[in-house]
Design a protein around this motif. Structure first.
Motif, PDB file in Angstrom:
ATOM      1  N   TYR A   1      -7.752   8.386  -5.187  1.00  0.00           N
ATOM      2  CA  TYR A   1      -7.817   7.435  -6.290  1.00  0.00           C
ATOM      3  C   TYR A   1      -9.021   6.655  -6.282  1.00  0.00           C
ATOM      4  O   TYR A   1      -9.627   6.394  -7.256  1.00  0.00           O
TER       5      TYR A   1
ATOM      6  N   TYR B   1      -4.398   7.661   3.477  1.00  0.00           N
ATOM      7  CA  TYR B   1      -3.554   7.680   2.414  1.00  0.00           C
ATOM      8  C   TYR B   1      -4.179   8.585   1.536  1.00  0.00           C
ATOM      9  O   TYR B   1      -4.952   8.350   0.592  1.00  0.00           O
TER      10      TYR B   1
ATOM     11  N   ASN C   1      -3.004   9.742  -1.546  1.00  0.00           N
ATOM     12  CA  ASN C   1      -3.357   9.401  -2.971  1.00  0.00           C
ATOM     13  C   ASN C   1      -4.349   8.142  -3.220  1.00  0.00           C
ATOM     14  O   ASN C   1      -4.976   8.302  -4.059  1.00  0.00           O
ATOM     15  N   LEU C   2      -4.099   7.341  -2.288  1.00  0.00           N
ATOM     16  CA  LEU C   2      -5.044   5.931  -2.648  1.00  0.00           C
ATOM     17  C   LEU C   2      -6.610   6.346  -2.303  1.00  0.00           C
ATOM     18  O   LEU C   2      -7.337   5.805  -2.947  1.00  0.00           O
ATOM     19  N   TRP C   3      -6.682   7.135  -1.207  1.00  0.00           N
ATOM     20  CA  TRP C   3      -8.142   7.530  -0.941  1.00  0.00           C
ATOM     21  C   TRP C   3      -8.554   8.330  -2.107  1.00  0.00           C
ATOM     22  O   TRP C   3      -9.939   8.106  -2.322  1.00  0.00           O
TER      23      TRP C   3
ATOM     24  N   LEU D   1      -7.708   3.344   4.675  1.00  0.00           N
ATOM     25  CA  LEU D   1      -7.507   3.921   3.366  1.00  0.00           C
ATOM     26  C   LEU D   1      -7.513   5.339   3.453  1.00  0.00           C
ATOM     27  O   LEU D   1      -6.786   6.138   2.820  1.00  0.00           O
TER      28      LEU D   1
ATOM     29  N   GLU E   1       0.825   4.212  -2.860  1.00  0.00           N
ATOM     30  CA  GLU E   1       0.544   5.389  -2.607  1.00  0.00           C
ATOM     31  C   GLU E   1       1.542   6.253  -3.044  1.00  0.00           C
ATOM     32  O   GLU E   1       1.423   7.501  -3.714  1.00  0.00           O
ATOM     33  N   GLU E   2       2.921   5.934  -3.297  1.00  0.00           N
ATOM     34  CA  GLU E   2       3.847   6.691  -3.963  1.00  0.00           C
ATOM     35  C   GLU E   2       3.752   6.578  -5.353  1.00  0.00           C
ATOM     36  O   GLU E   2       3.943   7.661  -5.964  1.00  0.00           O
TER      37      GLU E   2
ATOM     38  N   LEU F   1       0.916  -1.310   0.112  1.00  0.00           N
ATOM     39  CA  LEU F   1       0.095  -0.030   0.218  1.00  0.00           C
ATOM     40  C   LEU F   1       0.917   1.109  -0.093  1.00  0.00           C
ATOM     41  O   LEU F   1       0.518   2.277  -0.668  1.00  0.00           O
ATOM     42  N   ASP F   2       2.086   1.061   0.702  1.00  0.00           N
ATOM     43  CA  ASP F   2       2.763   2.299   0.673  1.00  0.00           C
ATOM     44  C   ASP F   2       3.506   2.710  -0.807  1.00  0.00           C
ATOM     45  O   ASP F   2       3.632   3.581  -1.155  1.00  0.00           O
TER      46      ASP F   2
ATOM     47  N   ALA G   1       0.998   9.216  -6.567  1.00  0.00           N
ATOM     48  CA  ALA G   1       1.466  10.597  -6.601  1.00  0.00           C
ATOM     49  C   ALA G   1       1.542  11.396  -7.713  1.00  0.00           C
ATOM     50  O   ALA G   1       0.988  12.660  -7.835  1.00  0.00           O
TER      51      ALA G   1
END
Length: 306
Positions: free
Chosen positions: A250, A244, A246-248, A241, A198-199, A194-195, A202
Motif C-alpha cells: 500500500y 507487513y 499489505n501495508l508495505w 513496514l 494491515e487487516e 498497524l495490525d 487486505a
C-alpha cells in the motif's frame, strides 16, 4: 523538546498557537484567495509532508506558495537555506515572533503566512489539509480528487483520530518516552493499530476503498519514515513496514503517485532525525540504510473495483 512536553515520562505534543481559519467566503477575515498565502514546510516533517501531498493532488501549486526550510534544525529552530524571498525571514522563528512577540515554545511546520496582514494565520497542522480540501475548492484543478467527501467525513475523522493517537504521534510517544511504562504503552498501541490497518488493507486498495482520501494522506508520511527512522531511532522495532505485506505494498502504491513519491525526500528525512535529535543520537551519524526499493511492483491494482 521542552520541559512542558513531558509528563511522567510521556511525550505530550505542544498545543498549536495559531488557529485562525481561512474560509471560502472570507467570513473569518482570511478569504481563500489565490496567491495570498505562503505555506512553510520541511520535507523531513510528517505533518508538513501531508500538506505538500494535498497541495499537489489538488493542483494548488499556483494558488499557494511554498517555502522550504533546511532539514537541520538547531536551538534557533528551523532555518531557511536562503533568506525567504517573500517574507525576508532567515529563521521561521522571526515569523512566529512578529505574529506574537510573547510566543514561547517550538517554532513548528507546517504553518501558513498571510502576505496581506503580514502574520501567521495557522500552525494547526490537522486543519491545514482539510482547509485546502474544502475552503480552496474553487482553486482546485479540473478533475481533482475529493479527498474529504462529505458522506465519509465521520468515518474518516474517526480513523484519523485513531491513526494520529497511536501511529502518527504514537511513534513520537515511543521515541521520546523517558519512562519504560510510557514507552511500552505507546509501542503496544502503535503495533496494535498497524495490525488493524494491515487487516483492513487486505481487501481494499486504499483505507476507504478505491479512492485516495485524507485518511491515506495522513497515514502515508509515517509509513514513509518508518523503516528509515522510527524502527531504529524511535525504538519501534517489533516489526518493520517491510514485514507487513499489505501495508508495505500500500505504501509503495501511494509512493507511485507523484504527489506522494515526489514529495518524499529520504535524504532530508534521515538527516533531520539523526542529526537534529541528539538526545537520541548523540553521535549524529546518519545510517546508510535501509536499502529498499520503493518502486517495486505493488500489485494493489487488483483490489480496485473499477
Amino acid at each position: 523538546m521542552t520541559a512542558q512536553e513531558f509528563a511522567r515520562g510521556r511525550f505530550v505534543r505542544q498545543a498549536n498557537r495559531f488557529t485562525d481559519v481561512i474560509t471560502a467566503d472570507g467570513s473569518s477575515g482570511y478569504p481563500a484567495e489565490s496567491g495570498r498565502y505562503r505555506l512553510f514546510v520541511s520535507y523531513a516533517c510528517p505533518w508538513a509532508h501531508r500538506t505538500l501531498i494535498v497541495r499537489r493532488l489538488l493542483g494548488l501549486e499556483d494558488a499557494i506558495g511554498v517555502g522550504v526550510v533546511d532539514p537541520i534544525r538547531d536551538e534557533r529552530g528551523w532555518r531557511f537555506p536562503d533568506r525567504d524571498p517573500v517574507t525576508g525571514a532567515v529563521f521561521l522563528s522571526e515569523l512566529y515572533l512578529s505574529s506574537d512577540p510573547s510566543f514561547e515554545g517550538r517554532y513548528t511546520v507546517p504553518c501558513v503566512w498571510d502576505t496581506v496582514s503580514g502574520r501567521l494565520v495557522t500552525n494547526d497542522f490537522p486543519a491545514i489539509t482539510t482547509t485546502l480540501e474544502t475552503e480552496f475548492a474553487a482553486h482546485h484543478r479540473a478533475g481533482a480528487p475529493d479527498l474529504y467527501p462529505v458522506a465519509l467525513r465521520p468515518e474518516i475523522d474517526e480513523l484519523n483520530e485513531l491513526v494520529y493517537t497511536t501511529v502518527n504521534n504514537g511513534v513520537y510517544k515511543a521515541g521520546f518516552a523517558t519512562a519504560q511504562d510510557a514507552y511500552e504503552e505507546a509501542f503496544d498501541a502503535l503495533f496494535a493499530t498497524l495490525d488493524l490497518l494491515e487487516e483492513r488493507l487486505a481487501g481494499r486498495r486504499y483505507l476507504f476503498g478505491d479512492a485516495i482520501t485524507e485518511a491515506d494522506v495522513r497515514l502515508y508520511p509515517t509509513l514513509a519514515r518508518f523503516d528509515a527512522v522510527y524502527h531504529a531511532h524511535f525504538k519501534c522495532n517489533l516489526r518493520r513496514l517491510a514485514d507487513y505485506p499489505n501495508l508495505w505494498a500500500y505504501a509503495r502504491d501511494l509512493y507511485s503517485v507523484p504527489a506522494f513519491g515526489e514529495t518524499t525526500d529520504f535524504d532530508h528525512i534521515k538527516r533531520h532525525y539523526y542529526v537534529t535529535q541528539t538526545a537520541i543520537n548523540p553521535s549524529q551519524v546518519v545510517p546508510k540504510g535501509p536499502l529498499v526499493d520503493w518502486t517495486a511492483p505493488h500489485g494493489r491494482e487488483r483490489l480496485s473495483q473499477g
